[in-house]
Enzyme design. Structure first.
Site, PDB file in Angstrom:
ATOM      1  N   ASP A 226      -9.137 -41.516-144.178  1.00  0.00           N
ATOM      2  CA  ASP A 226      -9.342 -42.925-143.846  1.00  0.00           C
ATOM      3  C   ASP A 226     -10.491 -43.079-142.853  1.00  0.00           C
ATOM      4  O   ASP A 226     -10.625 -42.299-141.903  1.00  0.00           O
ATOM      5  CB  ASP A 226      -8.050 -43.486-143.245  1.00  0.00           C
ATOM      6  N   GLU A 296     -13.038 -42.138-147.446  1.00  0.00           N
ATOM      7  CA  GLU A 296     -13.208 -43.587-147.538  1.00  0.00           C
ATOM      8  C   GLU A 296     -14.462 -43.951-146.755  1.00  0.00           C
ATOM      9  O   GLU A 296     -14.515 -43.797-145.534  1.00  0.00           O
ATOM     10  CB  GLU A 296     -12.004 -44.326-146.960  1.00  0.00           C
TER      11      GLU A 296
END
Length: 599
Positions: A226, A296
Protein backbone atom coordinates in the site's frame (compact mmCIF):
# COMPACT_ATOMS: atom_id res chain seq x y z
CA UNK A 1 -16.59 3.05 -48.22
CA UNK A 2 -15.73 3.74 -44.61
CA UNK A 3 -12.95 6.01 -43.39
CA UNK A 4 -10.70 3.40 -41.81
CA UNK A 5 -7.55 3.96 -39.79
CA UNK A 6 -5.06 1.34 -38.73
CA UNK A 7 -2.69 0.85 -35.84
CA UNK A 8 -0.72 -2.21 -34.92
CA UNK A 9 1.33 -3.30 -31.97
CA UNK A 10 2.73 -6.75 -31.37
CA UNK A 11 3.64 -7.83 -27.88
CA UNK A 12 5.47 -11.13 -27.51
CA UNK A 13 4.96 -12.74 -24.14
CA UNK A 14 7.85 -14.81 -22.88
CA UNK A 15 7.86 -17.75 -20.51
CA UNK A 16 10.38 -17.49 -17.70
CA UNK A 17 12.09 -20.78 -17.02
CA UNK A 18 11.97 -22.20 -13.52
CA UNK A 19 15.09 -22.69 -11.43
CA UNK A 20 16.69 -25.83 -10.07
CA UNK A 21 14.22 -25.99 -7.18
CA UNK A 22 11.32 -26.24 -9.66
CA UNK A 23 9.79 -23.06 -8.30
CA UNK A 24 6.78 -21.95 -10.35
CA UNK A 25 7.66 -18.40 -11.36
CA UNK A 26 4.87 -18.28 -13.92
CA UNK A 27 1.67 -18.78 -11.89
CA UNK A 28 0.97 -15.08 -11.29
CA UNK A 29 1.69 -13.80 -14.80
CA UNK A 30 -1.70 -14.80 -16.20
CA UNK A 31 -3.77 -14.90 -13.06
CA UNK A 32 -7.04 -13.14 -12.25
CA UNK A 33 -6.32 -11.15 -9.07
CA UNK A 34 -9.63 -10.67 -7.26
CA UNK A 35 -9.76 -7.93 -4.62
CA UNK A 36 -12.00 -8.61 -1.64
CA UNK A 37 -12.98 -5.65 0.50
CA UNK A 38 -13.37 -7.85 3.56
CA UNK A 39 -15.92 -5.75 5.47
CA UNK A 40 -18.28 -5.98 2.51
CA UNK A 41 -17.87 -9.49 1.14
CA UNK A 42 -19.78 -11.92 3.38
CA UNK A 43 -20.88 -11.84 7.03
CA UNK A 44 -20.81 -15.25 8.72
CA UNK A 45 -21.88 -14.33 12.27
CA UNK A 46 -24.72 -11.85 11.80
CA UNK A 47 -22.98 -8.73 13.09
CA UNK A 48 -23.46 -6.85 9.81
CA UNK A 49 -19.75 -6.87 8.94
CA UNK A 50 -17.95 -9.13 6.48
CA UNK A 51 -15.36 -11.50 7.97
CA UNK A 52 -12.78 -14.19 7.22
CA UNK A 53 -15.13 -17.11 7.78
CA UNK A 54 -17.55 -15.50 5.34
CA UNK A 55 -14.84 -15.65 2.67
CA UNK A 56 -14.12 -19.29 3.52
CA UNK A 57 -17.80 -20.14 3.15
CA UNK A 58 -17.83 -18.67 -0.37
CA UNK A 59 -14.61 -20.14 -1.79
CA UNK A 60 -16.55 -22.28 -4.25
CA UNK A 61 -17.73 -19.04 -5.83
CA UNK A 62 -14.18 -18.45 -7.04
CA UNK A 63 -13.73 -22.02 -8.18
CA UNK A 64 -16.91 -21.74 -10.26
CA UNK A 65 -15.77 -18.43 -11.76
CA UNK A 66 -12.29 -19.73 -12.56
CA UNK A 67 -10.51 -17.19 -10.33
CA UNK A 68 -7.15 -18.30 -8.97
CA UNK A 69 -5.84 -15.54 -6.68
CA UNK A 70 -7.52 -13.50 -3.94
CA UNK A 71 -6.25 -10.22 -2.53
CA UNK A 72 -7.63 -9.18 0.86
CA UNK A 73 -7.80 -5.66 2.20
CA UNK A 74 -6.28 -5.39 5.73
CA UNK A 75 -7.62 -7.83 8.32
CA UNK A 76 -5.20 -6.81 11.09
CA UNK A 77 -5.94 -5.26 14.47
CA UNK A 78 -7.01 -1.66 13.93
CA UNK A 79 -9.11 1.13 15.48
CA UNK A 80 -10.68 1.34 11.99
CA UNK A 81 -10.28 5.09 11.58
CA UNK A 82 -9.35 4.44 7.93
CA UNK A 83 -11.15 1.13 7.33
CA UNK A 84 -8.25 -1.00 8.53
CA UNK A 85 -5.46 0.92 6.80
CA UNK A 86 -4.46 2.19 10.24
CA UNK A 87 -2.94 -0.91 11.81
CA UNK A 88 -2.18 -1.26 15.53
CA UNK A 89 -0.83 -4.83 15.34
CA UNK A 90 0.47 -6.33 12.10
CA UNK A 91 0.41 -9.95 13.25
CA UNK A 92 -2.95 -10.08 15.02
CA UNK A 93 -6.35 -10.52 13.37
CA UNK A 94 -8.90 -7.86 14.29
CA UNK A 95 -11.79 -9.53 16.20
CA UNK A 96 -14.13 -7.81 13.75
CA UNK A 97 -12.88 -10.22 11.09
CA UNK A 98 -12.38 -13.31 13.24
CA UNK A 99 -9.43 -15.16 14.74
CA UNK A 100 -6.11 -16.62 13.65
CA UNK A 101 -7.82 -20.02 13.62
CA UNK A 102 -10.28 -18.58 11.09
CA UNK A 103 -7.38 -17.38 8.96
CA UNK A 104 -5.64 -20.75 9.15
CA UNK A 105 -8.88 -22.45 8.11
CA UNK A 106 -9.17 -20.04 5.17
CA UNK A 107 -5.64 -20.88 4.04
CA UNK A 108 -6.27 -24.60 4.38
CA UNK A 109 -9.50 -24.48 2.38
CA UNK A 110 -7.92 -22.28 -0.28
CA UNK A 111 -5.01 -24.67 -0.66
CA UNK A 112 -7.44 -27.57 -1.03
CA UNK A 113 -9.06 -25.73 -3.94
CA UNK A 114 -5.81 -24.60 -5.55
CA UNK A 115 -6.39 -20.91 -4.67
CA UNK A 116 -3.73 -18.40 -3.62
CA UNK A 117 -3.87 -15.39 -1.29
CA UNK A 118 -2.25 -11.94 -1.44
CA UNK A 119 -2.33 -9.83 1.74
CA UNK A 120 -2.40 -6.04 1.95
CA UNK A 121 0.83 -4.91 3.61
CA UNK A 122 0.45 -1.36 4.93
CA UNK A 123 3.97 -0.34 5.93
CA UNK A 124 4.06 3.33 5.00
CA UNK A 125 2.41 4.09 8.34
CA UNK A 126 0.67 2.57 11.33
CA UNK A 127 -2.14 3.57 13.65
CA UNK A 128 -1.26 6.04 16.38
CA UNK A 129 -2.48 3.29 18.73
CA UNK A 130 0.33 0.97 17.69
CA UNK A 131 2.61 0.19 20.69
CA UNK A 132 5.59 1.22 18.58
CA UNK A 133 4.22 4.75 18.22
CA UNK A 134 3.38 4.98 21.92
CA UNK A 135 6.96 3.97 22.77
CA UNK A 136 8.38 6.27 20.12
CA UNK A 137 6.61 9.21 21.77
CA UNK A 138 8.32 8.20 25.03
CA UNK A 139 11.70 7.85 23.25
CA UNK A 140 12.01 4.21 24.29
CA UNK A 141 14.64 2.45 22.18
CA UNK A 142 14.66 0.85 19.67
CA UNK A 143 11.35 2.60 18.85
CA UNK A 144 12.58 6.17 19.26
CA UNK A 145 13.16 6.68 15.54
CA UNK A 146 10.59 4.25 14.13
CA UNK A 147 8.58 7.30 12.98
CA UNK A 148 9.39 10.64 11.32
CA UNK A 149 9.86 13.20 14.09
CA UNK A 150 10.95 16.80 13.40
CA UNK A 151 11.50 19.83 15.59
CA UNK A 152 9.36 22.92 14.89
CA UNK A 153 10.83 25.55 12.64
CA UNK A 154 10.33 27.92 15.54
CA UNK A 155 7.47 29.38 17.57
CA UNK A 156 5.03 32.13 16.64
CA UNK A 157 4.08 35.16 18.72
CA UNK A 158 1.56 33.07 20.65
CA UNK A 159 4.13 30.43 21.46
CA UNK A 160 2.69 27.92 19.03
CA UNK A 161 5.12 25.61 17.18
CA UNK A 162 5.66 26.46 13.51
CA UNK A 163 5.33 23.69 10.92
CA UNK A 164 8.63 22.22 9.66
CA UNK A 165 7.70 22.79 5.99
CA UNK A 166 4.81 23.00 3.54
CA UNK A 167 4.22 19.26 3.03
CA UNK A 168 0.58 18.24 2.63
CA UNK A 169 -1.41 15.13 3.45
CA UNK A 170 -3.01 13.11 0.66
CA UNK A 171 -6.24 13.54 2.61
CA UNK A 172 -5.82 17.33 2.69
CA UNK A 173 -4.24 19.84 5.07
CA UNK A 174 -0.77 19.77 6.58
CA UNK A 175 1.12 16.48 6.69
CA UNK A 176 2.44 17.42 10.15
CA UNK A 177 0.83 16.93 13.58
CA UNK A 178 2.21 18.23 16.87
CA UNK A 179 2.77 15.83 19.76
CA UNK A 180 2.95 17.74 23.02
CA UNK A 181 4.48 14.91 25.04
CA UNK A 182 7.45 14.40 22.72
CA UNK A 183 7.67 18.07 21.82
CA UNK A 184 8.00 17.41 18.09
CA UNK A 185 5.93 17.14 14.94
CA UNK A 186 5.29 13.73 13.38
CA UNK A 187 4.65 13.16 9.69
CA UNK A 188 1.39 11.71 8.42
CA UNK A 189 1.06 11.59 4.65
CA UNK A 190 -2.45 10.23 5.11
CA UNK A 191 -4.76 10.60 8.14
CA UNK A 192 -3.65 12.45 11.26
CA UNK A 193 -3.96 9.18 13.18
CA UNK A 194 -1.69 7.37 10.70
CA UNK A 195 1.89 8.40 11.57
CA UNK A 196 4.47 7.64 8.88
CA UNK A 197 7.19 5.11 9.55
CA UNK A 198 10.83 6.10 9.26
CA UNK A 199 11.77 3.41 6.76
CA UNK A 200 15.43 4.36 6.90
CA UNK A 201 15.63 2.92 10.42
CA UNK A 202 17.50 -0.39 10.42
CA UNK A 203 15.66 -1.88 13.41
CA UNK A 204 12.28 -0.97 11.95
CA UNK A 205 13.15 -2.70 8.68
CA UNK A 206 14.01 -5.84 10.63
CA UNK A 207 10.59 -5.73 12.26
CA UNK A 208 8.87 -5.34 8.89
CA UNK A 209 10.68 -8.39 7.55
CA UNK A 210 9.56 -10.32 10.63
CA UNK A 211 5.98 -9.34 9.80
CA UNK A 212 6.40 -10.51 6.22
CA UNK A 213 7.87 -13.83 7.36
CA UNK A 214 5.02 -14.28 9.83
CA UNK A 215 2.46 -14.23 7.03
CA UNK A 216 4.61 -16.02 4.47
CA UNK A 217 4.99 -18.88 6.96
CA UNK A 218 1.20 -19.09 7.07
CA UNK A 219 1.05 -19.65 3.34
CA UNK A 220 0.32 -16.28 1.72
CA UNK A 221 1.55 -16.00 -1.87
CA UNK A 222 2.68 -12.40 -1.58
CA UNK A 223 1.80 -8.86 -0.62
CA UNK A 224 0.19 -5.78 -2.08
CA UNK A 225 2.32 -2.86 -0.89
CA UNK A 226 0.00 0.00 0.00
CA UNK A 227 1.10 3.57 -0.80
CA UNK A 228 4.52 2.40 -2.03
CA UNK A 229 5.42 5.73 -3.62
CA UNK A 230 5.33 7.43 -0.19
CA UNK A 231 7.69 5.08 1.65
CA UNK A 232 10.62 7.47 2.09
CA UNK A 233 10.79 11.27 2.18
CA UNK A 234 13.51 13.87 1.79
CA UNK A 235 15.87 13.69 4.76
CA UNK A 236 16.36 17.49 4.68
CA UNK A 237 12.62 18.24 4.82
CA UNK A 238 12.75 20.82 2.04
CA UNK A 239 9.60 22.67 0.96
CA UNK A 240 7.95 21.21 -2.12
CA UNK A 241 7.42 23.52 -5.11
CA UNK A 242 3.98 24.97 -5.83
CA UNK A 243 2.00 23.55 -8.72
CA UNK A 244 0.70 27.09 -9.32
CA UNK A 245 3.16 29.75 -8.12
CA UNK A 246 0.37 32.34 -8.18
CA UNK A 247 -1.86 30.45 -5.77
CA UNK A 248 -1.81 31.86 -2.27
CA UNK A 249 -3.93 29.36 -0.29
CA UNK A 250 -2.29 25.94 -0.25
CA UNK A 251 -4.52 23.20 1.17
CA UNK A 252 -5.09 20.48 -1.45
CA UNK A 253 -2.54 17.75 -2.05
CA UNK A 254 -2.53 18.73 -5.72
CA UNK A 255 -1.33 22.24 -4.86
CA UNK A 256 2.24 20.95 -4.57
CA UNK A 257 4.65 19.10 -6.84
CA UNK A 258 5.74 16.14 -4.73
CA UNK A 259 9.43 15.85 -5.47
CA UNK A 260 10.38 15.38 -1.82
CA UNK A 261 7.63 13.05 -0.58
CA UNK A 262 7.11 10.56 -3.42
CA UNK A 263 9.19 8.30 -5.67
CA UNK A 264 12.51 9.00 -3.96
CA UNK A 265 15.53 6.94 -4.97
CA UNK A 266 15.70 5.40 -1.50
CA UNK A 267 12.15 4.13 -1.92
CA UNK A 268 13.35 1.88 -4.74
CA UNK A 269 16.29 0.77 -2.64
CA UNK A 270 13.92 -0.21 0.17
CA UNK A 271 11.64 -2.06 -2.26
CA UNK A 272 14.67 -3.87 -3.65
CA UNK A 273 15.52 -4.92 -0.10
CA UNK A 274 11.98 -6.28 0.43
CA UNK A 275 12.08 -8.06 -2.92
CA UNK A 276 15.41 -9.67 -2.07
CA UNK A 277 13.99 -10.81 1.26
CA UNK A 278 10.92 -12.31 -0.43
CA UNK A 279 12.99 -14.07 -3.10
CA UNK A 280 15.38 -15.46 -0.51
CA UNK A 281 12.44 -16.71 1.54
CA UNK A 282 11.07 -18.58 -1.47
CA UNK A 283 14.45 -20.11 -2.28
CA UNK A 284 15.39 -20.86 1.32
CA UNK A 285 12.11 -22.58 2.11
CA UNK A 286 12.23 -24.40 -1.24
CA UNK A 287 8.68 -23.26 -1.90
CA UNK A 288 6.83 -24.43 -4.99
CA UNK A 289 5.48 -20.99 -5.80
CA UNK A 290 7.29 -17.71 -6.24
CA UNK A 291 6.11 -15.17 -3.65
CA UNK A 292 5.26 -11.83 -5.24
CA UNK A 293 5.16 -8.13 -4.36
CA UNK A 294 2.65 -5.81 -6.02
CA UNK A 295 2.96 -2.05 -5.56
CA UNK A 296 0.20 0.56 -5.35
CA UNK A 297 1.46 3.63 -7.21
CA UNK A 298 -0.58 6.55 -8.58
CA UNK A 299 1.66 8.35 -11.06
CA UNK A 300 2.26 9.07 -14.73
CA UNK A 301 2.96 5.91 -16.69
CA UNK A 302 6.67 6.59 -17.15
CA UNK A 303 7.08 6.98 -13.37
CA UNK A 304 4.92 3.97 -12.54
CA UNK A 305 7.10 1.80 -14.78
CA UNK A 306 10.07 2.41 -12.48
CA UNK A 307 8.38 0.08 -9.96
CA UNK A 308 8.89 -2.88 -12.31
CA UNK A 309 12.11 -4.89 -12.31
CA UNK A 310 14.91 -3.18 -14.18
CA UNK A 311 17.32 -5.75 -15.52
CA UNK A 312 19.14 -7.35 -12.60
CA UNK A 313 17.69 -4.85 -10.12
CA UNK A 314 14.50 -6.42 -8.79
CA UNK A 315 11.84 -4.14 -7.32
CA UNK A 316 8.20 -5.26 -7.31
CA UNK A 317 6.79 -7.86 -9.67
CA UNK A 318 4.39 -5.25 -11.01
CA UNK A 319 2.82 -1.92 -10.04
CA UNK A 320 -0.94 -1.68 -10.37
CA UNK A 321 -2.05 -0.20 -13.70
CA UNK A 322 -4.75 2.39 -12.96
CA UNK A 323 -5.21 3.53 -16.58
CA UNK A 324 -8.81 2.32 -16.76
CA UNK A 325 -9.75 3.86 -13.41
CA UNK A 326 -9.08 7.26 -14.99
CA UNK A 327 -11.77 6.71 -17.64
CA UNK A 328 -14.56 9.17 -16.88
CA UNK A 329 -16.34 9.50 -20.24
CA UNK A 330 -16.77 7.94 -23.68
CA UNK A 331 -13.57 7.75 -25.71
CA UNK A 332 -13.21 6.86 -29.38
CA UNK A 333 -11.21 3.92 -30.71
CA UNK A 334 -7.99 5.90 -31.08
CA UNK A 335 -8.02 7.20 -27.51
CA UNK A 336 -8.99 3.79 -26.13
CA UNK A 337 -6.13 2.24 -28.06
CA UNK A 338 -3.73 4.91 -26.82
CA UNK A 339 -4.64 4.08 -23.22
CA UNK A 340 -3.74 0.43 -23.76
CA UNK A 341 -0.63 1.01 -25.86
CA UNK A 342 0.77 3.59 -23.46
CA UNK A 343 1.11 0.82 -20.90
CA UNK A 344 2.23 -1.97 -23.23
CA UNK A 345 4.85 0.14 -24.99
CA UNK A 346 6.40 1.20 -21.69
CA UNK A 347 6.42 -2.13 -19.85
CA UNK A 348 10.06 -3.22 -19.45
CA UNK A 349 11.16 -6.14 -21.61
CA UNK A 350 10.12 -9.43 -20.05
CA UNK A 351 7.82 -7.77 -17.50
CA UNK A 352 4.14 -8.65 -17.10
CA UNK A 353 1.36 -6.13 -17.87
CA UNK A 354 -1.70 -5.83 -15.64
CA UNK A 355 -5.07 -4.15 -15.95
CA UNK A 356 -7.42 -2.74 -13.32
CA UNK A 357 -10.68 -0.82 -13.68
CA UNK A 358 -12.19 -0.74 -10.17
CA UNK A 359 -11.01 -0.95 -6.58
CA UNK A 360 -11.84 0.20 -3.08
CA UNK A 361 -10.62 3.76 -3.78
CA UNK A 362 -12.21 4.30 -7.21
CA UNK A 363 -15.80 4.46 -8.38
CA UNK A 364 -17.16 1.46 -10.25
CA UNK A 365 -17.18 1.64 -14.05
CA UNK A 366 -20.94 1.66 -14.40
CA UNK A 367 -21.17 4.69 -12.11
CA UNK A 368 -18.24 6.60 -13.59
CA UNK A 369 -19.50 6.32 -17.17
CA UNK A 370 -22.59 4.16 -17.76
CA UNK A 371 -23.65 0.57 -17.14
CA UNK A 372 -23.05 -0.50 -20.76
CA UNK A 373 -19.38 0.39 -20.30
CA UNK A 374 -19.01 -2.26 -17.60
CA UNK A 375 -18.96 -5.12 -20.11
CA UNK A 376 -16.70 -3.24 -22.51
CA UNK A 377 -14.01 -2.63 -19.91
CA UNK A 378 -14.30 -5.99 -18.13
CA UNK A 379 -14.04 -7.88 -21.43
CA UNK A 380 -11.08 -5.71 -22.38
CA UNK A 381 -9.03 -6.31 -19.24
CA UNK A 382 -9.80 -10.03 -19.29
CA UNK A 383 -8.68 -10.42 -22.92
CA UNK A 384 -5.52 -8.29 -22.72
CA UNK A 385 -2.16 -9.95 -21.96
CA UNK A 386 -1.01 -10.27 -18.37
CA UNK A 387 -2.76 -10.07 -14.99
CA UNK A 388 -6.45 -9.13 -14.84
CA UNK A 389 -7.18 -7.30 -11.57
CA UNK A 390 -10.88 -7.27 -10.65
CA UNK A 391 -12.88 -5.96 -7.71
CA UNK A 392 -15.49 -7.94 -5.81
CA UNK A 393 -18.88 -7.63 -7.50
CA UNK A 394 -17.36 -6.71 -10.85
CA UNK A 395 -18.33 -10.18 -12.05
CA UNK A 396 -22.01 -9.27 -11.70
CA UNK A 397 -21.78 -5.61 -12.67
CA UNK A 398 -22.19 -3.95 -9.28
CA UNK A 399 -22.40 -0.16 -9.34
CA UNK A 400 -21.91 2.53 -6.71
CA UNK A 401 -24.82 3.11 -4.41
CA UNK A 402 -25.94 6.22 -2.56
CA UNK A 403 -24.82 6.42 1.05
CA UNK A 404 -26.61 8.98 3.21
CA UNK A 405 -24.47 11.33 5.33
CA UNK A 406 -25.67 9.55 8.49
CA UNK A 407 -24.51 6.20 7.03
CA UNK A 408 -21.04 7.35 5.96
CA UNK A 409 -18.10 5.28 7.23
CA UNK A 410 -15.24 6.75 5.18
CA UNK A 411 -13.51 9.17 7.54
CA UNK A 412 -10.76 10.00 5.05
CA UNK A 413 -12.42 10.71 1.75
CA UNK A 414 -9.27 11.86 -0.03
CA UNK A 415 -8.25 15.05 -1.85
CA UNK A 416 -11.55 15.36 -3.69
CA UNK A 417 -13.49 15.16 -0.41
CA UNK A 418 -15.86 12.53 -1.79
CA UNK A 419 -16.75 9.43 0.18
CA UNK A 420 -15.46 6.08 -1.05
CA UNK A 421 -18.32 4.22 0.62
CA UNK A 422 -20.27 3.98 -2.64
CA UNK A 423 -17.81 1.48 -4.14
CA UNK A 424 -17.61 -0.48 -0.87
CA UNK A 425 -21.23 -1.59 -0.54
CA UNK A 426 -21.99 -5.19 0.49
CA UNK A 427 -21.59 -7.98 -2.06
CA UNK A 428 -24.87 -8.93 -3.71
CA UNK A 429 -25.33 -12.69 -3.38
CA UNK A 430 -29.06 -13.26 -3.89
CA UNK A 431 -32.47 -11.56 -3.76
CA UNK A 432 -33.16 -12.24 -0.08
CA UNK A 433 -32.90 -9.68 2.73
CA UNK A 434 -29.70 -7.65 2.43
CA UNK A 435 -28.89 -9.70 -0.66
CA UNK A 436 -27.63 -12.61 1.44
CA UNK A 437 -24.70 -10.57 2.72
CA UNK A 438 -25.80 -10.60 6.38
CA UNK A 439 -28.66 -11.79 8.55
CA UNK A 440 -28.51 -8.57 10.53
CA UNK A 441 -31.27 -6.10 9.70
CA UNK A 442 -28.84 -3.22 9.21
CA UNK A 443 -25.46 -4.02 7.59
CA UNK A 444 -22.41 -1.82 8.11
CA UNK A 445 -23.16 -0.08 4.78
CA UNK A 446 -26.48 -0.22 2.94
CA UNK A 447 -27.00 -2.83 0.26
CA UNK A 448 -27.53 -1.37 -3.22
CA UNK A 449 -31.28 -1.18 -3.96
CA UNK A 450 -30.81 -3.05 -7.26
CA UNK A 451 -29.78 -6.24 -5.42
CA UNK A 452 -33.09 -7.94 -6.27
CA UNK A 453 -31.90 -8.40 -9.85
CA UNK A 454 -28.14 -7.73 -9.73
CA UNK A 455 -26.91 -10.66 -7.66
CA UNK A 456 -24.90 -13.86 -8.05
CA UNK A 457 -27.71 -16.42 -7.77
CA UNK A 458 -30.01 -14.67 -10.25
CA UNK A 459 -27.25 -14.23 -12.81
CA UNK A 460 -26.03 -17.80 -12.46
CA UNK A 461 -29.40 -19.02 -13.71
CA UNK A 462 -29.56 -16.62 -16.66
CA UNK A 463 -28.16 -17.78 -19.98
CA UNK A 464 -27.02 -14.23 -20.76
CA UNK A 465 -25.65 -12.49 -17.67
CA UNK A 466 -22.54 -10.68 -16.55
CA UNK A 467 -21.70 -13.56 -14.22
CA UNK A 468 -21.67 -16.05 -17.07
CA UNK A 469 -19.81 -13.63 -19.33
CA UNK A 470 -17.10 -13.36 -16.68
CA UNK A 471 -17.00 -17.13 -16.25
CA UNK A 472 -16.57 -17.65 -20.00
CA UNK A 473 -13.76 -15.09 -20.11
CA UNK A 474 -11.90 -16.77 -17.26
CA UNK A 475 -12.04 -20.08 -19.12
CA UNK A 476 -10.67 -18.49 -22.29
CA UNK A 477 -7.79 -17.01 -20.28
CA UNK A 478 -6.59 -20.54 -19.47
CA UNK A 479 -5.86 -21.31 -23.12
CA UNK A 480 -2.31 -21.22 -24.44
CA UNK A 481 -3.10 -18.43 -26.88
CA UNK A 482 -4.05 -16.17 -23.99
CA UNK A 483 -1.07 -17.09 -21.84
CA UNK A 484 1.76 -16.69 -24.32
CA UNK A 485 0.18 -15.40 -27.51
CA UNK A 486 0.83 -12.13 -29.32
CA UNK A 487 -1.27 -8.99 -29.07
CA UNK A 488 -2.23 -6.75 -32.01
CA UNK A 489 -4.51 -3.75 -31.90
CA UNK A 490 -6.59 -2.18 -34.68
CA UNK A 491 -8.57 1.00 -35.23
CA UNK A 492 -11.40 -0.40 -37.34
CA UNK A 493 -13.29 2.90 -37.58
CA UNK A 494 -13.68 6.02 -35.48
CA UNK A 495 -15.65 4.24 -32.76
CA UNK A 496 -14.86 0.57 -33.39
CA UNK A 497 -11.77 -0.90 -31.80
CA UNK A 498 -10.42 -4.42 -32.06
CA UNK A 499 -7.47 -6.40 -30.81
CA UNK A 500 -6.32 -9.96 -31.38
CA UNK A 501 -4.55 -12.57 -29.30
CA UNK A 502 -2.87 -15.20 -31.47
CA UNK A 503 -0.35 -18.01 -31.24
CA UNK A 504 0.97 -20.21 -34.01
CA UNK A 505 -1.09 -23.31 -34.76
CA UNK A 506 -3.65 -22.26 -32.12
CA UNK A 507 -6.93 -20.41 -32.28
CA UNK A 508 -6.97 -16.62 -32.56
CA UNK A 509 -9.28 -14.47 -30.43
CA UNK A 510 -10.60 -11.19 -31.81
CA UNK A 511 -12.12 -8.74 -29.33
CA UNK A 512 -14.31 -6.13 -31.02
CA UNK A 513 -15.71 -3.09 -29.20
CA UNK A 514 -18.23 -0.52 -30.39
CA UNK A 515 -17.32 2.43 -28.18
CA UNK A 516 -19.83 4.75 -29.80
CA UNK A 517 -23.48 5.59 -29.18
CA UNK A 518 -24.71 4.45 -32.61
CA UNK A 519 -24.98 1.17 -34.49
CA UNK A 520 -21.66 0.50 -36.19
CA UNK A 521 -21.11 -1.59 -39.34
CA UNK A 522 -17.93 -3.63 -38.87
CA UNK A 523 -15.59 -4.69 -41.64
CA UNK A 524 -12.73 -6.54 -39.98
CA UNK A 525 -11.08 -7.58 -43.25
CA UNK A 526 -10.07 -4.02 -43.98
CA UNK A 527 -7.61 -4.07 -41.08
CA UNK A 528 -7.08 -7.73 -40.10
CA UNK A 529 -5.54 -9.94 -42.74
CA UNK A 530 -5.95 -13.69 -43.26
CA UNK A 531 -9.19 -14.01 -41.33
CA UNK A 532 -11.33 -17.04 -42.14
CA UNK A 533 -14.63 -16.17 -43.76
CA UNK A 534 -16.56 -17.37 -40.71
CA UNK A 535 -15.88 -16.49 -37.09
CA UNK A 536 -17.58 -17.78 -33.98
CA UNK A 537 -18.82 -15.71 -31.05
CA UNK A 538 -17.44 -17.01 -27.75
CA UNK A 539 -18.36 -14.04 -25.50
CA UNK A 540 -20.75 -11.14 -25.99
CA UNK A 541 -21.82 -8.27 -23.76
CA UNK A 542 -25.37 -8.55 -22.48
CA UNK A 543 -26.58 -5.84 -24.88
CA UNK A 544 -24.77 -7.13 -27.97
CA UNK A 545 -27.54 -9.19 -29.57
CA UNK A 546 -25.09 -12.08 -29.91
CA UNK A 547 -24.86 -15.30 -27.92
CA UNK A 548 -22.11 -17.85 -27.58
CA UNK A 549 -21.94 -20.08 -30.64
CA UNK A 550 -23.27 -17.54 -33.11
CA UNK A 551 -21.45 -17.59 -36.42
CA UNK A 552 -20.72 -14.40 -38.30
CA UNK A 553 -19.22 -13.85 -41.72
CA UNK A 554 -16.17 -11.63 -41.75
CA UNK A 555 -15.81 -11.43 -45.52
CA UNK A 556 -16.18 -7.86 -46.84
CA UNK A 557 -19.08 -8.51 -49.22
CA UNK A 558 -22.48 -6.85 -48.91
CA UNK A 559 -24.66 -7.91 -47.13
CA UNK A 560 -22.26 -10.12 -45.18
CA UNK A 561 -20.88 -7.23 -43.14
CA UNK A 562 -22.13 -7.44 -39.57
CA UNK A 563 -23.03 -4.58 -37.28
CA UNK A 564 -22.69 -3.93 -33.57
CA UNK A 565 -25.09 -2.27 -31.23
CA UNK A 566 -24.01 0.91 -29.39
CA UNK A 567 -21.60 0.38 -26.51
CA UNK A 568 -21.34 -3.36 -27.06
CA UNK A 569 -18.51 -5.90 -27.13
CA UNK A 570 -17.91 -9.34 -28.60
CA UNK A 571 -15.08 -11.86 -28.57
CA UNK A 572 -14.71 -13.95 -31.72
CA UNK A 573 -12.55 -16.98 -32.37
CA UNK A 574 -11.18 -18.71 -35.44
CA UNK A 575 -11.67 -22.10 -33.80
CA UNK A 576 -13.56 -24.38 -36.19
CA UNK A 577 -16.89 -25.87 -35.14
CA UNK A 578 -18.41 -29.09 -36.44
CA UNK A 579 -21.97 -27.83 -36.36
CA UNK A 580 -23.20 -25.90 -39.43
CA UNK A 581 -23.07 -22.11 -39.08
CA UNK A 582 -26.26 -20.23 -38.28
CA UNK A 583 -26.27 -16.53 -39.13
CA UNK A 584 -28.61 -14.31 -37.16
CA UNK A 585 -30.45 -11.73 -39.21
CA UNK A 586 -30.09 -9.13 -36.47
CA UNK A 587 -26.36 -9.14 -37.02
CA UNK A 588 -26.88 -7.47 -40.38
CA UNK A 589 -27.15 -3.71 -40.25
CA UNK A 590 -30.86 -3.07 -41.07
CA UNK A 591 -29.99 0.25 -42.66
CA UNK A 592 -27.94 -1.60 -45.28
CA UNK A 593 -30.27 -4.52 -45.96
CA UNK A 594 -33.87 -3.77 -45.01
CA UNK A 595 -35.22 -6.95 -46.55
CA UNK A 596 -32.72 -9.36 -45.02
CA UNK A 597 -33.83 -12.85 -44.19
CA UNK A 598 -32.13 -15.62 -42.27
CA UNK A 599 -29.37 -17.18 -44.35
Amino acid sequence: MFNVHFKLLTISLLITAGNSFSIDTDWWKHTILYEIYVQSFKDSNGDGMGDIKGITNELDHFVDLGIETLYLTPIFLSPMIDSGYDISNFTEIDPMFGTMDDFNELMSEMKRRGLKLICDLVINHSSDEHPWFVRSIQRIDPYTNFYIWVDPKGYDSKGQPILPNNWLSVFGGSAWAWNEKRGQFYLHQFGIRQPDFNLRDVELKKEIKKIMKFWLDRGVAGFRLDAAEHFIEDRYFRDEPLADPNKTKITSYFDLIHIYTAHLRETYEFLHELRDFTDQYTMGKRKQLERILVSEVYAYVNVTMTYYDKGDYAVTHFPFNFQFTFLRDFVNATLYNDRILEWLKNVPKGATPNWLAENHDNMRIGSRICEEYMDIVTITIMMLPGVACVYYGQEIGMTNGYVRPDQTKDANAGPLATTRDGERLPMQWDDTMNSGFTSKETPWLPVHPNYWQVNVETQKSQEVSRYNIFKALSQIRKRKTMKIGNFKSYIVSEWVYAFTRSYRRHETYITVLNLGSEIAPVNLHVVIRNLPSTLQVVVASINAGFVKGDQIRSVPMFPRMFSMRPLSAIVLTTRAETKPPVFRTELIDPRMNKNSTEI
